[in-house]
Design a protein around this motif. Structure first.
Motif, short mmCIF file in Angstrom:
data_model
loop_
_atom_site.label_atom_id
_atom_site.label_comp_id
_atom_site.label_asym_id
_atom_site.label_seq_id
_atom_site.Cartn_x
_atom_site.Cartn_y
_atom_site.Cartn_z
N ARG A 276 0.83 -1.20 0.00
CA ARG A 276 0.00 0.00 0.00
C ARG A 276 0.87 1.26 0.00
N GLU A 277 1.93 1.26 0.79
CA GLU A 277 2.80 2.44 0.86
C GLU A 277 3.59 2.63 -0.42
N GLY B 88 2.80 1.25 -3.43
CA GLY B 88 1.89 1.41 -4.55
C GLY B 88 2.10 0.44 -5.68
N GLU B 89 2.97 -0.53 -5.50
CA GLU B 89 3.28 -1.53 -6.52
C GLU B 89 4.08 -2.66 -5.87
N THR C 118 10.91 5.62 -4.03
CA THR C 118 10.76 4.17 -4.25
C THR C 118 11.28 3.45 -3.02
#
Length: 209
Positions: free
Chosen positions: A104-105, A107-108, A140
């Motif tokens: 979730r943090e 995003g991928e 990232t």
């Protein structure tokens, strides 16, 4: 200088697997929007995995151009791209657990795995950030599992400044997140002291190297 690999007394009889994450992870906020997560001993049976990877991975010695000459890369390497099978099932378990915790943090999902084999204290990696691809201009994460003998990972602000040291080995997990790859640098320094072998497994999202 080379030292023989010494297994952890606490991990000799541990079954190979990943532990919980959740509130066992300790986050350190750094400057410029960067952060660092640490989960000591996340991978149980890490010494077993070290032995498996040392034998099973098709390690490569590489040479790279540095300024006006070509030099040996001071470590052995193997990169597993998105469509490649990882060398041990526990690494699939680790990636799934990282995705569940950080998905979730981030995003991928994490997509690739880069492995480095530091054979002794002469093997190292110089100050750098993982800025090839999206890491050079986007926030990232890079998640690193260390197996084998502990070695220090140093971090410092890009451009210089006081460094942070984390000694990693025997199944420790460290995650560099936020702006860390473009605003901070990290390194594994050479050492003249006896140092046993260490393998690091670096999980990255698509397009981050």
């Amino acid at each position: 200088m080379t030292a023989a690999f010494q297994a952890s007394l606490l991990g000799l009889d541990d079954e190979l697997g990943v532990g919980p994450l959740g509130d066992t992870v300790r986050r350190t906020r750094l400057d410029h929007g960067a952060w660092l997560d640490l989960r000591p001993g996340w991978l149980t049976g890490a010494d077993t995995l070290f032995e498996r990877l040392a034998e099973a991975v098709p390690w490569r010695a590489e040479r790279r151009r540095m300024y006006d000459r070509v030099v040996d890369v001071p470590r052995l390497l193997k990169f597993y791209d998105e469509d490649e099978t990882l060398p041990d099932p526990v690494l699939d378990d680790a990636r799934r657990a990282l995705d569940a915790h950080y998905g979730r943090e981030l995003g991928e999902p994490f997509r690739t795995a880069g492995l480095c084999f530091y054979r002794d204290g002469r093997d190292s990696v110089a100050w750098h950030g993982d800025t090839i691809g999206r890491g050079g201009h986007e926030d990232t994460m890079v998640a690193i599992i260390s197996v084998g003998s502990p070695r220090p990972l140093l971090l410092r602000p890009r451009g210089g400044g006081p460094s942070i040291r984390r000694d990693l080995g025997h199944g420790d997990l460290i995650v560099m997140g936020g702006s860390c790859q473009r605003t901070w640098e990290h390194a594994i320094p050479k050492t003249s002291r006896p140092a046993g072998p260490r393998i690091s497994i670096q999980f990255r999202p698509h397009g981050v190297r």
